[in-house]
Design a protein around this motif. Structure first.
Motif, PDB file in Angstrom:
ATOM      1  N   VAL A  35       1.339   3.757   6.382  1.00 58.09           N
ATOM      2  CA  VAL A  35       2.175   3.832   7.470  1.00 58.09           C
ATOM      3  C   VAL A  35       3.734   3.944   6.973  1.00 58.09           C
ATOM      4  O   VAL A  35       3.850   3.081   5.800  1.00 58.09           O
ATOM      5  CB  VAL A  35       1.961   2.527   8.472  1.00 58.09           C
ATOM      6  CG1 VAL A  35       2.394   1.188   7.922  1.00 58.09           C
ATOM      7  CG2 VAL A  35       2.487   2.884   9.828  1.00 58.09           C
ATOM      8  N   VAL A  36       4.505   4.565   7.633  1.00 57.05           N
ATOM      9  CA  VAL A  36       5.993   4.672   7.538  1.00 57.05           C
ATOM     10  C   VAL A  36       6.414   3.120   7.633  1.00 57.05           C
ATOM     11  O   VAL A  36       6.260   2.758   8.688  1.00 57.05           O
ATOM     12  CB  VAL A  36       6.638   5.693   8.141  1.00 57.05           C
ATOM     13  CG1 VAL A  36       8.264   5.468   7.702  1.00 57.05           C
ATOM     14  CG2 VAL A  36       6.125   7.258   7.563  1.00 57.05           C
ATOM     15  N   LEU A  37       7.322   2.517   6.697  1.00 53.52           N
ATOM     16  CA  LEU A  37       7.522   1.243   6.730  1.00 53.52           C
ATOM     17  C   LEU A  37       8.973   1.257   7.685  1.00 53.52           C
ATOM     18  O   LEU A  37       9.877   1.878   7.258  1.00 53.52           O
ATOM     19  CB  LEU A  37       7.882   0.445   5.672  1.00 53.52           C
ATOM     20  CG  LEU A  37       6.422   0.340   4.802  1.00 53.52           C
ATOM     21  CD1 LEU A  37       6.886  -0.249   3.345  1.00 53.52           C
ATOM     22  CD2 LEU A  37       5.430  -0.401   5.488  1.00 53.52           C
ATOM     23  N   GLN A  38       9.029   0.451   8.663  1.00 50.48           N
ATOM     24  CA  GLN A  38      10.296   0.327   9.304  1.00 50.48           C
ATOM     25  C   GLN A  38      10.336  -1.420   9.545  1.00 50.48           C
ATOM     26  O   GLN A  38       9.451  -1.756  10.295  1.00 50.48           O
ATOM     27  CB  GLN A  38      10.344   0.985  10.675  1.00 50.48           C
ATOM     28  CG  GLN A  38      10.415   2.365  10.460  1.00 50.48           C
ATOM     29  CD  GLN A  38      10.586   3.193  11.752  1.00 50.48           C
ATOM     30  OE1 GLN A  38      10.815   2.505  12.870  1.00 50.48           O
ATOM     31  NE2 GLN A  38      10.624   4.444  11.798  1.00 50.48           N
ATOM     32  N   GLU A  39      11.366  -2.225   9.292  1.00 49.27           N
ATOM     33  CA  GLU A  39      11.377  -3.594   9.195  1.00 49.27           C
ATOM     34  C   GLU A  39      10.953  -4.062  10.679  1.00 49.27           C
ATOM     35  O   GLU A  39      10.289  -4.987  10.791  1.00 49.27           O
ATOM     36  CB  GLU A  39      12.695  -4.024   8.604  1.00 49.27           C
ATOM     37  CG  GLU A  39      12.824  -5.511   8.641  1.00 49.27           C
ATOM     38  CD  GLU A  39      11.948  -6.198   7.832  1.00 49.27           C
ATOM     39  OE1 GLU A  39      11.597  -7.325   8.094  1.00 49.27           O
ATOM     40  OE2 GLU A  39      11.782  -5.614   6.736  1.00 49.27           O
ATOM     41  N   ALA A  40      11.572  -3.591  11.755  1.00 54.85           N
ATOM     42  CA  ALA A  40      11.629  -3.977  12.903  1.00 54.85           C
ATOM     43  C   ALA A  40      10.099  -3.977  13.454  1.00 54.85           C
ATOM     44  O   ALA A  40       9.683  -4.651  14.434  1.00 54.85           O
ATOM     45  CB  ALA A  40      12.599  -3.473  13.889  1.00 54.85           C
ATOM     46  N   ILE A  41       9.491  -2.812  13.119  1.00 59.43           N
ATOM     47  CA  ILE A  41       8.198  -2.502  13.598  1.00 59.43           C
ATOM     48  C   ILE A  41       7.025  -2.888  12.920  1.00 59.43           C
ATOM     49  O   ILE A  41       6.155  -3.626  13.362  1.00 59.43           O
ATOM     50  CB  ILE A  41       7.930  -0.912  13.976  1.00 59.43           C
ATOM     51  CG1 ILE A  41       9.148  -0.504  14.913  1.00 59.43           C
ATOM     52  CG2 ILE A  41       6.861  -0.559  14.775  1.00 59.43           C
ATOM     53  CD1 ILE A  41       9.633   0.852  15.086  1.00 59.43           C
ATOM     54  N   THR A  42       7.050  -2.487  11.562  1.00 60.99           N
ATOM     55  CA  THR A  42       5.741  -2.840  10.838  1.00 60.99           C
ATOM     56  C   THR A  42       5.898  -4.029   9.859  1.00 60.99           C
ATOM     57  O   THR A  42       4.910  -4.436   9.314  1.00 60.99           O
ATOM     58  CB  THR A  42       5.462  -1.460   9.845  1.00 60.99           C
ATOM     59  OG1 THR A  42       6.544  -1.230   9.115  1.00 60.99           O
ATOM     60  CG2 THR A  42       5.202  -0.259  10.915  1.00 60.99           C
ATOM     61  N   GLY A  43       7.491  -4.136   9.519  1.00 59.57           N
ATOM     62  CA  GLY A  43       7.598  -5.243   8.439  1.00 59.57           C
ATOM     63  C   GLY A  43       7.824  -4.364   7.339  1.00 59.57           C
ATOM     64  O   GLY A  43       7.272  -3.401   7.198  1.00 59.57           O
ATOM     65  N   TYR A  44       8.212  -5.157   6.230  1.00 59.93           N
ATOM     66  CA  TYR A  44       8.964  -4.425   5.074  1.00 59.93           C
ATOM     67  C   TYR A  44       8.596  -5.606   3.810  1.00 59.93           C
ATOM     68  O   TYR A  44       9.760  -6.477   4.025  1.00 59.93           O
ATOM     69  CB  TYR A  44      10.139  -3.606   5.023  1.00 59.93           C
ATOM     70  CG  TYR A  44      10.343  -2.886   3.628  1.00 59.93           C
ATOM     71  CD1 TYR A  44       9.992  -1.610   3.320  1.00 59.93           C
ATOM     72  CD2 TYR A  44      11.266  -3.701   2.633  1.00 59.93           C
ATOM     73  CE1 TYR A  44      10.156  -1.194   2.198  1.00 59.93           C
ATOM     74  CE2 TYR A  44      11.510  -3.207   1.463  1.00 59.93           C
ATOM     75  CZ  TYR A  44      10.934  -1.725   1.188  1.00 59.93           C
ATOM     76  OH  TYR A  44      11.223  -1.250   0.008  1.00 59.93           O
ATOM     77  N   ARG A  45       7.708  -5.502   3.212  1.00 60.43           N
ATOM     78  CA  ARG A  45       7.538  -6.492   2.300  1.00 60.43           C
ATOM     79  C   ARG A  45       7.094  -5.862   0.930  1.00 60.43           C
ATOM     80  O   ARG A  45       6.480  -4.898   0.864  1.00 60.43           O
ATOM     81  CB  ARG A  45       6.195  -7.602   2.477  1.00 60.43           C
ATOM     82  CG  ARG A  45       6.277  -8.063   3.918  1.00 60.43           C
ATOM     83  CD  ARG A  45       6.633  -9.580   4.055  1.00 60.43           C
ATOM     84  NE  ARG A  45       6.859  -9.964   5.377  1.00 60.43           N
ATOM     85  CZ  ARG A  45       7.472 -11.150   5.796  1.00 60.43           C
ATOM     86  NH1 ARG A  45       8.082 -11.615   4.861  1.00 60.43           N
ATOM     87  NH2 ARG A  45       7.440 -11.363   6.896  1.00 60.43           N
ATOM     88  N   ARG A  46       7.664  -6.457  -0.160  1.00 59.05           N
ATOM     89  CA  ARG A  46       7.343  -6.024  -1.658  1.00 59.05           C
ATOM     90  C   ARG A  46       6.387  -7.130  -2.210  1.00 59.05           C
ATOM     91  O   ARG A  46       6.446  -8.245  -2.270  1.00 59.05           O
ATOM     92  CB  ARG A  46       8.563  -5.960  -2.245  1.00 59.05           C
ATOM     93  CG  ARG A  46       9.241  -4.907  -1.832  1.00 59.05           C
ATOM     94  CD  ARG A  46      10.499  -4.122  -2.748  1.00 59.05           C
ATOM     95  NE  ARG A  46      10.042  -3.401  -3.809  1.00 59.05           N
ATOM     96  CZ  ARG A  46       9.668  -2.019  -3.705  1.00 59.05           C
ATOM     97  NH1 ARG A  46       9.828  -1.380  -2.274  1.00 59.05           N
ATOM     98  NH2 ARG A  46       9.331  -1.089  -4.653  1.00 59.05           N
ATOM     99  N   PHE A  47       5.221  -6.708  -2.928  1.00 59.74           N
ATOM    100  CA  PHE A  47       4.387  -7.414  -3.606  1.00 59.74           C
ATOM    101  C   PHE A  47       4.110  -6.524  -4.929  1.00 59.74           C
ATOM    102  O   PHE A  47       3.581  -5.357  -4.779  1.00 59.74           O
ATOM    103  CB  PHE A  47       3.262  -7.701  -2.776  1.00 59.74           C
ATOM    104  CG  PHE A  47       2.311  -8.644  -3.617  1.00 59.74           C
ATOM    105  CD1 PHE A  47       2.307  -9.942  -3.621  1.00 59.74           C
ATOM    106  CD2 PHE A  47       1.159  -8.184  -3.924  1.00 59.74           C
ATOM    107  CE1 PHE A  47       1.339 -10.619  -4.150  1.00 59.74           C
ATOM    108  CE2 PHE A  47      -0.046  -8.756  -4.603  1.00 59.74           C
ATOM    109  CZ  PHE A  47       0.141 -10.062  -4.851  1.00 59.74           C
ATOM    110  N   ALA A  48       4.208  -7.400  -6.083  1.00 63.88           N
ATOM    111  CA  ALA A  48       3.885  -6.380  -7.399  1.00 63.88           C
ATOM    112  C   ALA A  48       4.809  -5.451  -7.424  1.00 63.88           C
ATOM    113  O   ALA A  48       4.405  -4.340  -7.989  1.00 63.88           O
ATOM    114  CB  ALA A  48       2.436  -6.313  -7.460  1.00 63.88           C
ATOM    115  N   ASP A  49       5.940  -5.388  -6.842  1.00 64.65           N
ATOM    116  CA  ASP A  49       6.942  -4.271  -6.858  1.00 64.65           C
ATOM    117  C   ASP A  49       6.564  -3.069  -6.137  1.00 64.65           C
ATOM    118  O   ASP A  49       6.853  -2.085  -6.295  1.00 64.65           O
ATOM    119  CB  ASP A  49       7.509  -4.070  -8.199  1.00 64.65           C
ATOM    120  CG  ASP A  49       8.755  -3.044  -8.399  1.00 64.65           C
ATOM    121  OD1 ASP A  49       9.638  -3.530  -7.467  1.00 64.65           O
ATOM    122  OD2 ASP A  49       9.063  -2.169  -9.216  1.00 64.65           O
TER     123      ASP A  49
END
Length: 83
Positions: A35-49
């Motif tokens: 899914v295309v990431l958008q902070e307000a809708i899907t959230g945006y997190r980084r894990f293992a870069d």
């Protein structure tokens, strides 16, 4: 994520584009579900870069905690074993 005026001016003074990271976030996709990431809708997190949506990030985090539990619950007794 909103940026206050002081942070904006500090970024400009340092020669950086203050909106560059925000533009990158909107064009990246979740590593797990695509899914295309958008902070307000899907959230945006980084894990293992790698970028993840919030649902997949917490699913992975939960799997790690289940594999490596922090400890076991023990009944609490009063002082010197007396309730």
């Amino acid at each position: 994520m909103l940026m206050n005026a002081q942070d904006y001016l500090l970024e400009v003074k340092a020669g950086r584009n203050p909106f560059e990271q925000r533009l990158i976030e909107k064009t990246e996709t979740c590593t797990a579900c695509g899914v295309v990431l958008q902070e307000a809708i899907t959230g945006y997190r980084r894990f293992a870069d790698l970028p993840y949506c919030s649902d997949d990030y917490f699913e992975q985090l939960g799997a790690i905690v289940e594999q490596h539990p922090l400890g076991f619950a023990r009944p609490h007794e009063g002082h010197n074993g007396n309730a």
